[in-house]
Design an enzyme around this catalytic site. Sequence first.
Site, PDB file in Angstrom:
ATOM      1  N   ASN A 133       0.766  -1.369   0.133  1.00  0.00           N
ATOM      2  CA  ASN A 133      -0.145  -0.092   0.075  1.00  0.00           C
ATOM      3  C   ASN A 133       0.769   1.188   0.161  1.00  0.00           C
ATOM      4  O   ASN A 133       1.587   1.573   0.756  1.00  0.00           O
ATOM      5  CB  ASN A 133      -0.865   0.007   1.223  1.00  0.00           C
ATOM      6  CG  ASN A 133      -1.630   1.131   1.370  1.00  0.00           C
ATOM      7  OD1 ASN A 133      -2.076   1.972   0.606  1.00  0.00           O
ATOM      8  ND2 ASN A 133      -2.546   1.282   2.612  1.00  0.00           N
ATOM      9  N   TRP A 134       1.038   1.984  -1.155  1.00  0.00           N
ATOM     10  CA  TRP A 134       1.744   2.974  -1.115  1.00  0.00           C
ATOM     11  C   TRP A 134       1.069   4.406  -0.509  1.00  0.00           C
ATOM     12  O   TRP A 134       2.057   5.292  -0.416  1.00  0.00           O
ATOM     13  CB  TRP A 134       2.155   3.531  -2.730  1.00  0.00           C
ATOM     14  CG  TRP A 134       2.815   2.240  -3.533  1.00  0.00           C
ATOM     15  CD1 TRP A 134       3.388   1.269  -2.899  1.00  0.00           C
ATOM     16  CD2 TRP A 134       3.322   1.942  -4.912  1.00  0.00           C
ATOM     17  NE1 TRP A 134       4.015   0.284  -3.808  1.00  0.00           N
ATOM     18  CE2 TRP A 134       3.840   0.799  -4.946  1.00  0.00           C
ATOM     19  CE3 TRP A 134       3.027   2.928  -5.999  1.00  0.00           C
ATOM     20  CZ2 TRP A 134       4.580   0.433  -6.189  1.00  0.00           C
ATOM     21  CZ3 TRP A 134       3.604   2.549  -7.060  1.00  0.00           C
ATOM     22  CH2 TRP A 134       4.179   1.388  -7.346  1.00  0.00           C
ATOM     23  N   LYS A 135       0.059   4.409  -0.303  1.00  0.00           N
ATOM     24  CA  LYS A 135      -0.558   5.573   0.445  1.00  0.00           C
ATOM     25  C   LYS A 135      -0.312   6.628  -0.294  1.00  0.00           C
ATOM     26  O   LYS A 135      -0.285   6.581  -1.695  1.00  0.00           O
ATOM     27  CB  LYS A 135       0.067   5.659   1.864  1.00  0.00           C
ATOM     28  CG  LYS A 135      -0.267   4.522   2.458  1.00  0.00           C
ATOM     29  CD  LYS A 135      -0.210   4.565   3.991  1.00  0.00           C
ATOM     30  CE  LYS A 135      -0.111   3.267   4.668  1.00  0.00           C
ATOM     31  NZ  LYS A 135      -0.167   3.663   6.021  1.00  0.00           N
ATOM     32  N   HIS A 180      -9.656   0.853   4.751  1.00  0.00           N
ATOM     33  CA  HIS A 180      -8.344   1.052   5.418  1.00  0.00           C
ATOM     34  C   HIS A 180      -8.430   1.960   6.771  1.00  0.00           C
ATOM     35  O   HIS A 180      -9.120   2.778   6.797  1.00  0.00           O
ATOM     36  CB  HIS A 180      -7.339   1.720   4.490  1.00  0.00           C
ATOM     37  CG  HIS A 180      -6.038   1.696   4.987  1.00  0.00           C
ATOM     38  ND1 HIS A 180      -5.434   2.674   5.810  1.00  0.00           N
ATOM     39  CD2 HIS A 180      -5.038   0.750   4.904  1.00  0.00           C
ATOM     40  CE1 HIS A 180      -4.051   2.229   6.055  1.00  0.00           C
ATOM     41  NE2 HIS A 180      -3.944   1.304   5.775  1.00  0.00           N
ATOM     42  N   GLU A 225      -6.831   4.508   7.903  1.00  0.00           N
ATOM     43  CA  GLU A 225      -6.749   5.799   7.551  1.00  0.00           C
ATOM     44  C   GLU A 225      -8.049   6.512   6.867  1.00  0.00           C
ATOM     45  O   GLU A 225      -8.391   7.465   7.205  1.00  0.00           O
ATOM     46  CB  GLU A 225      -5.373   6.163   6.525  1.00  0.00           C
ATOM     47  CG  GLU A 225      -4.294   6.200   7.585  1.00  0.00           C
ATOM     48  CD  GLU A 225      -3.220   5.503   6.557  1.00  0.00           C
ATOM     49  OE1 GLU A 225      -2.937   5.475   5.558  1.00  0.00           O
ATOM     50  OE2 GLU A 225      -2.284   4.724   7.562  1.00  0.00           O
ATOM     51  N   GLU A 249      -5.497  -5.107  10.445  1.00  0.00           N
ATOM     52  CA  GLU A 249      -4.443  -4.041  10.784  1.00  0.00           C
ATOM     53  C   GLU A 249      -4.711  -3.381  12.104  1.00  0.00           C
ATOM     54  O   GLU A 249      -5.533  -2.320  12.303  1.00  0.00           O
ATOM     55  CB  GLU A 249      -4.520  -3.011   9.575  1.00  0.00           C
ATOM     56  CG  GLU A 249      -4.052  -3.623   8.323  1.00  0.00           C
ATOM     57  CD  GLU A 249      -3.633  -2.662   7.494  1.00  0.00           C
ATOM     58  OE1 GLU A 249      -2.408  -2.683   7.052  1.00  0.00           O
ATOM     59  OE2 GLU A 249      -4.134  -1.727   7.084  1.00  0.00           O
ATOM     60  N   GLY A 305       2.415   2.306  10.924  1.00  0.00           N
ATOM     61  CA  GLY A 305       3.052   3.546  10.629  1.00  0.00           C
ATOM     62  C   GLY A 305       3.851   4.040  12.073  1.00  0.00           C
ATOM     63  O   GLY A 305       4.274   5.143  11.939  1.00  0.00           O
ATOM     64  N   SER A 360       3.229  -1.974  10.447  1.00  0.00           N
ATOM     65  CA  SER A 360       4.828  -2.050  10.777  1.00  0.00           C
ATOM     66  C   SER A 360       5.294  -3.439  10.244  1.00  0.00           C
ATOM     67  O   SER A 360       6.238  -3.566  10.994  1.00  0.00           O
ATOM     68  CB  SER A 360       5.044  -1.578  12.072  1.00  0.00           C
ATOM     69  OG  SER A 360       4.623  -0.128  12.421  1.00  0.00           O
ATOM     70  N   GLY A 402       2.763  -0.993   4.528  1.00  0.00           N
ATOM     71  CA  GLY A 402       2.649   0.270   3.939  1.00  0.00           C
ATOM     72  C   GLY A 402       4.022   0.897   3.683  1.00  0.00           C
ATOM     73  O   GLY A 402       4.767   0.506   2.605  1.00  0.00           O
ATOM     74  N   GLY A 403       4.762   1.298   4.646  1.00  0.00           N
ATOM     75  CA  GLY A 403       6.001   2.075   4.532  1.00  0.00           C
ATOM     76  C   GLY A 403       7.127   1.283   3.815  1.00  0.00           C
ATOM     77  O   GLY A 403       7.748   1.775   2.839  1.00  0.00           O
TER      78      GLY A 403
HETATM   79  P1  PGA Z   1       2.827   0.306   7.718  1.00  0.00           P
HETATM   80  O1  PGA Z   1       1.242   0.441   7.039  1.00  0.00           O
HETATM   81  O2  PGA Z   1       3.294  -0.742   7.083  1.00  0.00           O
HETATM   82  O3  PGA Z   1       3.367   1.680   7.147  1.00  0.00           O
HETATM   83  O4  PGA Z   1       2.606   0.520   9.096  1.00  0.00           O
HETATM   84  C1  PGA Z   1       0.193  -0.600   6.759  1.00  0.00           C
HETATM   85  C2  PGA Z   1      -0.726  -0.003   6.253  1.00  0.00           C
HETATM   86  O5  PGA Z   1      -1.495   0.971   6.446  1.00  0.00           O
HETATM   87  O6  PGA Z   1      -1.549  -0.927   5.399  1.00  0.00           O
END
Ligand code: PGA
Length: 253
Positions: free
Chosen positions: A9-11, A97, A99, A169, A175, A215, A236-237
């Site tokens: 997930n590149w956000k 998600h 967010e 999640e 994050g 994470s 994500g990251g």
């Molecule tokens: P993260 O994000 O790996 O940066 O914690 C995961 C996600 O939001 O899907």
Amino acid sequence: MRKPFIAGNWKMNTDSRTSVQLAECIASGSLEVAGHRATVAVFPPFVYLQSVARALSASSVAVGAQDVYCQSNGAFTGEISPSMLKDIGCTYVLCGHSERRHVIGETDELINKKVAAAISGGLLPILCVGELLSEREASQTKEVVTRQLRNGLAGLTAEKVSALTIAYEPVWAIGTGRTATPQQAQEVQNLVRNLIAEMYDGQLAEEIRILYGGSVKPGNSAELMSEQDIDGLLVGGASLNVDDFLSIIRSAV
Ligand code: PGA
């Protein structure tokens, strides 16, 4: 046997050049490290979906969107429909998600409509669920995840749900660098699988893939993947770094 599923997930990151570059490196690298033994998908920002889909069209890496609207067309300024995503080569879409739930304010009800519209539009949704830190500390994890799952799947038949992937999640792990322990994750993943068995049937529960996210890094991915009910990882990251993402894919097969 559930095939491992690694999703990046590149956000709200990358640009027109780096999105395509990242996609190309992941495509060639993932073939090397995993062949076809894992499902790999990337989720770029909307505006780069088409160029990333084009760059990946001959590869085994699938493309997904980070969100979708629940109507097929019409006066919904700023929104994107399932058929538009399908049209430009998307296979998957994230729904709910954390967010979107906690920053943008999406409700269980809206997320349910998005999941239903995505499936009807021929996309494969990944429904994300997970509790806040305050909810975990108040021992409400089970209750929150159960509510998000039941509401998210309201009105959907077993046949429709067979198109679905679920991602657990925990919000406090996203994050933050603070990963759930494999045992903490396994406990909730198992709860999710049992809920699917209860709401639908045992076979669907056995077949559905349940990812963990929050994470995930090369240093913890193998341990997470060794848990029985963790079928893949939503990253994500670390999915923005080719070497990290490839080593996470390698650890999953
Ligand atoms: P993260 O994000 O790996 O940066 O914690 C995961 C996600 O939001 O899907």
